[in-house]
Design a protein around this motif. Structure first.
Motif, mmCIF file in Angstrom:
data_model
loop_
_atom_site.group_PDB
_atom_site.id
_atom_site.type_symbol
_atom_site.label_atom_id
_atom_site.label_comp_id
_atom_site.label_asym_id
_atom_site.label_seq_id
_atom_site.Cartn_x
_atom_site.Cartn_y
_atom_site.Cartn_z
ATOM 1 N N SER A 1 0.783 -1.090 -0.196
ATOM 2 C CA SER A 1 0.125 -0.034 0.150
ATOM 3 C C SER A 1 1.010 1.021 0.051
ATOM 4 C CB SER A 1 -0.803 0.092 1.294
ATOM 5 O OG SER A 1 -0.090 -0.002 2.431
ATOM 6 N N GLU B 1 4.264 0.961 4.955
ATOM 7 C CA GLU B 1 4.029 -0.692 5.262
ATOM 8 C C GLU B 1 5.325 -1.346 5.181
ATOM 9 O OE1 GLU B 1 0.989 -2.285 2.689
ATOM 10 O OE2 GLU B 1 1.693 -4.516 2.890
ATOM 11 N N THR C 1 -3.581 5.129 1.248
ATOM 12 C CA THR C 1 -4.544 4.068 0.677
ATOM 13 C C THR C 1 -5.830 4.852 0.889
ATOM 14 O OG1 THR C 1 -5.092 3.655 3.196
ATOM 15 C CG2 THR C 1 -3.634 2.452 1.844
ATOM 16 N N PHE D 1 -7.644 3.656 3.913
ATOM 17 C CA PHE D 1 -8.163 2.320 3.634
ATOM 18 C C PHE D 1 -9.178 2.125 2.715
ATOM 19 C CE2 PHE D 1 -6.538 3.022 7.885
ATOM 20 C CZ PHE D 1 -5.351 2.228 7.869
ATOM 21 N N THR E 1 -5.451 -2.034 -0.260
ATOM 22 C CA THR E 1 -5.341 -2.542 0.938
ATOM 23 C C THR E 1 -5.228 -4.104 0.629
ATOM 24 O OG1 THR E 1 -7.757 -2.784 0.863
ATOM 25 C CG2 THR E 1 -6.904 -1.108 1.961
ATOM 26 N N SER E 2 -4.929 -4.770 1.762
ATOM 27 C CA SER E 2 -4.616 -6.023 1.838
ATOM 28 C C SER E 2 -4.690 -6.997 2.969
ATOM 29 C CB SER E 2 -3.166 -6.644 1.081
ATOM 30 O OG SER E 2 -2.274 -5.979 2.186
ATOM 31 N N ALA E 3 -5.067 -7.943 3.133
ATOM 32 C CA ALA E 3 -5.003 -8.500 4.450
ATOM 33 C C ALA E 3 -3.907 -8.376 5.268
ATOM 34 C CB ALA E 3 -5.219 -10.121 4.334
ATOM 35 N N TYR F 1 -4.018 -5.026 6.932
ATOM 36 C CA TYR F 1 -4.717 -4.968 8.083
ATOM 37 C C TYR F 1 -4.105 -5.521 9.007
ATOM 38 C CZ TYR F 1 -8.481 -2.761 5.445
ATOM 39 O OH TYR F 1 -9.319 -2.092 4.592
ATOM 40 N N ARG F 2 -3.325 -6.642 8.961
ATOM 41 C CA ARG F 2 -2.492 -7.253 10.105
ATOM 42 C C ARG F 2 -1.349 -6.208 10.540
ATOM 43 N NH1 ARG F 2 -3.340 -12.135 7.043
ATOM 44 N NH2 ARG F 2 -1.379 -11.981 6.120
ATOM 45 N N VAL G 1 -1.593 -3.082 10.362
ATOM 46 C CA VAL G 1 -2.231 -1.778 11.020
ATOM 47 C C VAL G 1 -2.566 -2.369 12.429
ATOM 48 C CG1 VAL G 1 -4.383 -0.663 10.931
ATOM 49 C CG2 VAL G 1 -2.882 -0.802 8.954
ATOM 50 N N GLY G 2 -3.074 -3.747 12.631
ATOM 51 C CA GLY G 2 -3.568 -4.288 13.967
ATOM 52 C C GLY G 2 -2.398 -4.207 14.952
ATOM 53 N N ASP H 1 -5.722 5.247 16.337
ATOM 54 C CA ASP H 1 -6.052 5.535 14.976
ATOM 55 C C ASP H 1 -6.733 6.779 14.720
ATOM 56 O OD1 ASP H 1 -7.754 3.921 16.335
ATOM 57 O OD2 ASP H 1 -8.587 3.001 14.398
#
Ligand code: 5GP
Ligand code: MN
Length: 337
Positions: free
Chosen positions: A136, A140, A171, A174, A178-180, A183-184, A186-187, A196
């Motif tokens: 992204s 990242e 992004t 978001f 984006t991608s899985a 999100y991991r 960002v988590g 956030d």
């Protein structure tokens, strides 16, 4: 990065490090520079950041952004820093001509060069390359880089907030790229304490009245929709630059409004800046604007966000852009969103 072990060994001893990023730095360029800066500082290195041109005022809240050396303002000091560097990190760009004269300074240096970037077609000037066009943002990739070094325990709130900033801006909060995996990541940043909501507010709700009025002007007076080509255009004249007192960063995000129209698959923002005519291109889905930017406007970028420039007057540039459209008409019509 194939030779990460070698870079890890280099970073095992305190070094003089320069971090640099592209001209007209955006949230990702600034966020990745500052995130890496705080991370390397923590590792005991002497770190300096250089940006070719000034950063937009709306990022002035970012921790230690005032330490960025601006080449346009301080060319001699920038040169001194580049000459003293053991390692130079090049972030969020992949060709030395994207940093103008700073690139001419960096090219002949013998020091180690590390490129971390997510743009298409990287040039081969770096000894260490972390390039992923599916990422992204460069922010990242900085998280990936910290993981590759096995130093994720150093990833603190301050570093995380800088990196989160670039992720939000690249992004569109978001909405794309984006991608899985993102999100991991960002988590993970939120787990480290990144707020956030606060960052979304700082980044997205920081307009001045003049920005909203400029947006209104573009929507009311400077918009053309070419239905036949699934394309929308905004443009700004030199006079608009004076009337609205447009400064660096003030036009950020405006081009995206064209994509809100259902059948608009490509958006162009053509700006008659004081010295050049700047072109920003955006697209939806599988239509790529990279080729148009590169072939016709001396630029480049990503599939859905590219840019370039022209030294011709606004009128000529607008005509030239419209002249290119027939070649892409079928592709635009067929593009899947
Ligand atoms: P923007 O439209 O926001 O200025 O830029 C969008 C994307 O296109 C960015 O990722 C940026 O790297 C790329 N880009 C913008 N202008 C240029 C340019 O003049 N040359 C190249 N190579 N890329 C550009
Ligand atoms: Mn970026």
């Amino acid at each position: 990065m194939e030779n990460i072990t070698q870079l890890k060994a280099l970073l095992g001893v305190p070094k003089n490090i320069v971090i640099t990023t592209h001209r007209n730095p955006d949230g990702d360029a600034i966020g990745s520079s500052l995130g890496l800066y705080h991370f390397l500082n923590k590792g005991g290195h002497t770190v300096r950041m250089i940006t070719p041109s000034e950063y937009p005022e709306n990022f002035s809240w970012m921790p230690e952004i005032e330490k960025m050396v601006v080449y346009d303002i301080d060319p001699e000091y920038s040169q001194e820093l580049v000459e003293k560097a053991d390692i130079i990190f090049c972030l969020d760009f992949n060709a030395l001509d994207r940093i103008d004269k700073l690139g001419d300074l960096i090219e002949p240096t013998k020091c180690h060069k590390v490129m971390i970037d997510h743009h298409l077609y990287p040039e081969g000037f770096a000894d260490f390359l972390l390039s992923d066009t599916t990422a992204s943002s460069t922010c990242e990739l900085i998280v990936d880089f910290i993981h590759l070094l096995g130093m994720e325990s150093d990833l603190d709130v301050k570093i995380g907030e800088c990196l989160f900033t670039g992720i939000i801006t690249d992004t569109g909060s978001f909405r794309y790229s984006t991608s899985a995996k993102l999100y991991r990541i960002v988590g993970e940043l939120v787990e480290r304490g990144v707020d956030d909501y606060k960052l979304q507010d700082l980044i997205n709700n920081s307009m001045k009245e003049k920005h909203l009025r400029l947006l209104g002007h573009c929507l009311n007076n400077r918009m053309e929709i070419l239905e036949e080509y699934n394309t929308g255009i905004f443009y700004l004249t030199k006079q608009d630059y004076e009337d609205f007192d447009i400064q660096r960063g003030d036009t950020e995000g405006i081009v995206n409004y064209l994509l809100k129209i259902k059948n608009v698959k490509m958006a162009a923002f053509i700006m008659e800046q004081p010295k050049i005519v700047k072109i920003s291109l955006r697209s939806k889905g599988d239509f790529s604007v990279q080729e148009i930017a590169q072939k016709h406007f001396k630029g480049g970028g990503h599939k859905n966000a590219s840019g370039g420039f022209s030294f011709q007057p606004l009128e000529t540039t607008l005509k030239r852009f419209k002249g290119v459209l027939p070649q892409y008409r079928d592709k635009l019509a067929a593009a899947v969103i």
